[in-house]
Motif scaffolding. Sequence first.
Motif, PDB file in Angstrom:
ATOM      1  N   ILE A  57     -59.287   7.366   0.459  1.00  0.00           N
ATOM      2  CA  ILE A  57     -58.941   6.015   0.359  1.00  0.00           C
ATOM      3  C   ILE A  57     -58.469   5.805  -1.070  1.00  0.00           C
ATOM      4  O   ILE A  57     -58.685   6.747  -2.084  1.00  0.00           O
ATOM      5  N   VAL A  58     -57.599   4.836  -1.308  1.00  0.00           N
ATOM      6  CA  VAL A  58     -57.004   4.704  -2.654  1.00  0.00           C
ATOM      7  C   VAL A  58     -57.404   3.236  -3.018  1.00  0.00           C
ATOM      8  O   VAL A  58     -57.200   2.171  -2.349  1.00  0.00           O
ATOM      9  N   ALA A  59     -58.042   3.189  -4.204  1.00  0.00           N
ATOM     10  CA  ALA A  59     -58.494   1.845  -4.750  1.00  0.00           C
ATOM     11  C   ALA A  59     -58.065   1.466  -5.888  1.00  0.00           C
ATOM     12  O   ALA A  59     -57.576   2.454  -6.852  1.00  0.00           O
ATOM     13  N   LYS A  60     -57.572   0.245  -6.170  1.00  0.00           N
ATOM     14  CA  LYS A  60     -57.327  -0.311  -7.416  1.00  0.00           C
ATOM     15  C   LYS A  60     -58.504  -1.556  -7.811  1.00  0.00           C
ATOM     16  O   LYS A  60     -58.486  -2.593  -7.179  1.00  0.00           O
ATOM     17  N   PRO A  61     -59.256  -1.230  -8.678  1.00  0.00           N
ATOM     18  CA  PRO A  61     -60.290  -2.435  -9.084  1.00  0.00           C
ATOM     19  C   PRO A  61     -59.917  -3.594  -9.445  1.00  0.00           C
ATOM     20  O   PRO A  61     -58.755  -3.559 -10.366  1.00  0.00           O
ATOM     21  N   GLN A  62     -60.464  -4.719  -9.087  1.00  0.00           N
ATOM     22  CA  GLN A  62     -59.802  -6.046  -9.550  1.00  0.00           C
ATOM     23  C   GLN A  62     -60.702  -6.665 -10.494  1.00  0.00           C
ATOM     24  O   GLN A  62     -60.811  -7.742 -10.741  1.00  0.00           O
ATOM     25  N   THR A  63     -61.716  -5.950 -11.391  1.00  0.00           N
ATOM     26  CA  THR A  63     -62.352  -6.311 -12.066  1.00  0.00           C
ATOM     27  C   THR A  63     -61.996  -6.536 -13.695  1.00  0.00           C
ATOM     28  O   THR A  63     -62.948  -6.753 -14.411  1.00  0.00           O
ATOM     29  N   TYR A  64     -60.648  -6.248 -13.829  1.00  0.00           N
ATOM     30  CA  TYR A  64     -60.152  -5.984 -15.070  1.00  0.00           C
ATOM     31  C   TYR A  64     -60.551  -4.703 -15.607  1.00  0.00           C
ATOM     32  O   TYR A  64     -61.783  -4.146 -15.340  1.00  0.00           O
ATOM     33  N   MET A  65     -59.886  -4.294 -16.544  1.00  0.00           N
ATOM     34  CA  MET A  65     -60.038  -2.638 -17.144  1.00  0.00           C
ATOM     35  C   MET A  65     -61.160  -2.506 -17.641  1.00  0.00           C
ATOM     36  O   MET A  65     -62.072  -1.557 -17.323  1.00  0.00           O
ATOM     37  N   ASN A  66     -61.874  -3.488 -18.725  1.00  0.00           N
ATOM     38  CA  ASN A  66     -63.132  -3.267 -19.385  1.00  0.00           C
ATOM     39  C   ASN A  66     -64.364  -3.160 -18.410  1.00  0.00           C
ATOM     40  O   ASN A  66     -65.372  -2.884 -18.669  1.00  0.00           O
ATOM     41  N   ASN A  67     -64.287  -3.710 -17.142  1.00  0.00           N
ATOM     42  CA  ASN A  67     -65.550  -3.871 -16.349  1.00  0.00           C
ATOM     43  C   ASN A  67     -65.076  -2.947 -15.021  1.00  0.00           C
ATOM     44  O   ASN A  67     -65.631  -3.256 -13.921  1.00  0.00           O
ATOM     45  N   SER A  68     -64.415  -2.005 -15.125  1.00  0.00           N
ATOM     46  CA  SER A  68     -63.884  -1.026 -14.166  1.00  0.00           C
ATOM     47  C   SER A  68     -65.281  -0.399 -13.431  1.00  0.00           C
ATOM     48  O   SER A  68     -65.188  -0.109 -12.235  1.00  0.00           O
ATOM     49  N   GLY A  69     -66.277   0.001 -14.085  1.00  0.00           N
ATOM     50  CA  GLY A  69     -67.259   0.753 -13.790  1.00  0.00           C
ATOM     51  C   GLY A  69     -68.129  -0.305 -12.689  1.00  0.00           C
ATOM     52  O   GLY A  69     -68.691   0.478 -11.686  1.00  0.00           O
ATOM     53  N   ILE A  70     -67.933  -1.639 -12.653  1.00  0.00           N
ATOM     54  CA  ILE A  70     -68.691  -2.534 -11.716  1.00  0.00           C
ATOM     55  C   ILE A  70     -68.040  -2.127 -10.286  1.00  0.00           C
ATOM     56  O   ILE A  70     -68.655  -1.907  -9.591  1.00  0.00           O
ATOM     57  N   ALA A  71     -66.667  -2.138 -10.282  1.00  0.00           N
ATOM     58  CA  ALA A  71     -66.081  -1.642  -8.970  1.00  0.00           C
ATOM     59  C   ALA A  71     -66.230  -0.404  -8.513  1.00  0.00           C
ATOM     60  O   ALA A  71     -66.484  -0.287  -7.448  1.00  0.00           O
ATOM     61  N   VAL A  72     -66.158   0.485  -9.414  1.00  0.00           N
ATOM     62  CA  VAL A  72     -66.480   1.927  -9.120  1.00  0.00           C
ATOM     63  C   VAL A  72     -67.690   2.084  -8.528  1.00  0.00           C
ATOM     64  O   VAL A  72     -67.900   2.966  -7.534  1.00  0.00           O
ATOM     65  N   LYS A  73     -68.714   1.667  -9.085  1.00  0.00           N
ATOM     66  CA  LYS A  73     -70.198   1.843  -8.615  1.00  0.00           C
ATOM     67  C   LYS A  73     -70.390   1.159  -7.133  1.00  0.00           C
ATOM     68  O   LYS A  73     -70.982   1.809  -6.454  1.00  0.00           O
ATOM     69  N   GLU A 120     -71.842   2.667 -15.666  1.00  0.00           N
ATOM     70  CA  GLU A 120     -72.485   2.307 -14.262  1.00  0.00           C
ATOM     71  C   GLU A 120     -72.618   3.503 -13.744  1.00  0.00           C
ATOM     72  O   GLU A 120     -73.833   3.274 -12.964  1.00  0.00           O
ATOM     73  N   LEU A 121     -72.167   4.615 -13.570  1.00  0.00           N
ATOM     74  CA  LEU A 121     -72.440   5.790 -12.949  1.00  0.00           C
ATOM     75  C   LEU A 121     -73.507   6.809 -13.776  1.00  0.00           C
ATOM     76  O   LEU A 121     -74.058   7.609 -13.075  1.00  0.00           O
ATOM     77  N   LYS A 122     -73.690   6.332 -14.865  1.00  0.00           N
ATOM     78  CA  LYS A 122     -74.705   7.440 -15.804  1.00  0.00           C
ATOM     79  C   LYS A 122     -74.291   8.765 -15.714  1.00  0.00           C
ATOM     80  O   LYS A 122     -75.195   9.269 -15.744  1.00  0.00           O
ATOM     81  N   THR A 123     -72.976   9.011 -15.886  1.00  0.00           N
ATOM     82  CA  THR A 123     -72.579  10.380 -15.708  1.00  0.00           C
ATOM     83  C   THR A 123     -71.015  10.402 -16.324  1.00  0.00           C
ATOM     84  O   THR A 123     -70.525   9.374 -15.930  1.00  0.00           O
ATOM     85  N   GLU A 124     -70.720  11.383 -16.969  1.00  0.00           N
ATOM     86  CA  GLU A 124     -69.406  11.682 -17.382  1.00  0.00           C
ATOM     87  C   GLU A 124     -68.689  12.416 -16.382  1.00  0.00           C
ATOM     88  O   GLU A 124     -67.876  12.927 -16.502  1.00  0.00           O
ATOM     89  N   SER A 125     -69.647  13.148 -15.307  1.00  0.00           N
ATOM     90  CA  SER A 125     -69.185  14.218 -14.605  1.00  0.00           C
ATOM     91  C   SER A 125     -68.395  13.613 -13.287  1.00  0.00           C
ATOM     92  O   SER A 125     -69.090  13.369 -12.171  1.00  0.00           O
ATOM     93  N   PHE A 126     -67.256  13.349 -13.350  1.00  0.00           N
ATOM     94  CA  PHE A 126     -66.261  12.860 -12.533  1.00  0.00           C
ATOM     95  C   PHE A 126     -64.935  13.341 -12.941  1.00  0.00           C
ATOM     96  O   PHE A 126     -64.461  12.929 -13.874  1.00  0.00           O
ATOM     97  N   PRO A 127     -63.940  13.617 -11.980  1.00  0.00           N
ATOM     98  CA  PRO A 127     -62.825  13.874 -12.017  1.00  0.00           C
ATOM     99  C   PRO A 127     -61.626  12.721 -12.434  1.00  0.00           C
ATOM    100  O   PRO A 127     -61.960  11.669 -11.999  1.00  0.00           O
ATOM    101  N   ARG A 128     -60.676  13.129 -13.536  1.00  0.00           N
ATOM    102  CA  ARG A 128     -60.053  11.969 -13.926  1.00  0.00           C
ATOM    103  C   ARG A 128     -58.456  12.648 -14.266  1.00  0.00           C
ATOM    104  O   ARG A 128     -58.362  13.925 -14.759  1.00  0.00           O
ATOM    105  N   LEU A 129     -57.566  11.751 -14.033  1.00  0.00           N
ATOM    106  CA  LEU A 129     -56.294  12.111 -14.685  1.00  0.00           C
ATOM    107  C   LEU A 129     -55.810  11.385 -15.515  1.00  0.00           C
ATOM    108  O   LEU A 129     -55.663   9.883 -15.360  1.00  0.00           O
ATOM    109  N   ARG A 130     -55.720  11.468 -16.711  1.00  0.00           N
ATOM    110  CA  ARG A 130     -55.156  10.921 -17.891  1.00  0.00           C
ATOM    111  C   ARG A 130     -53.740  10.884 -17.856  1.00  0.00           C
ATOM    112  O   ARG A 130     -52.950  12.029 -17.758  1.00  0.00           O
TER     113      ARG A 130
END
Length: 189
Positions: A57-73, A120-130
């Motif tokens: 799936i491809v997701a675009k959180p709609q919680t605004y940038m600073n609250n992205s963790g809510i959507a991702v969780k 929100e995830l309580k971890t830094e261990s997830f892949p990211r593309l900067r």
Amino acid sequence: MIKAVIGLGNPGKQYEKTRHNIGFMVADAVVSHLKCSKKYIEKSFSHIYECHDHDVIVAKPQTYMNNSGIAVKNLIEDYKLSPDEILVIYDDLDLPLGTVKLRKKGSSGGHRGLQSIIQELKTESFPRLRIGIGRPERKEQVVEYVLSSFDKKEQLLVEKIIQHGAQCVLNVLKYGIDKSMNFCNQKIV
């Protein structure tokens, strides 16, 4: 194995072409390349495109940038994913415009959207593309800078960056993160 590609940004027409939304732009390019469902579904506080042929799936959180963790969780819980099965795409002030870096994990580097996800995830261990967007001359200009559009001189480069970012994601989906590092980690000119 990556099961969710998550582009970060801010919802709304006024933010559509801003530097802070390059994660959304790359996510849109991925949707186009994978020929995902044309219509998105509204779930987990996100716009979600289902790519049935690719089991992602491809997701675009709609919680605004600073609250992205809510959507991702919520996304992780709703789709029963683990943090290492997501790939988060976001803008990075600390990288020059045109620099792209793929990482398996790491700190937020001061990025509030990423910090929200880590919290929100309580971890830094997830892949990211900067995706590097560069930094303004003065520190007090940061908010105005990330919420501004790319200027005309940058447009051609930005399009190359978006396409490279999308191709990087496709490589990760096909070959995994380790085998995609050399391809992804580049300075686009």
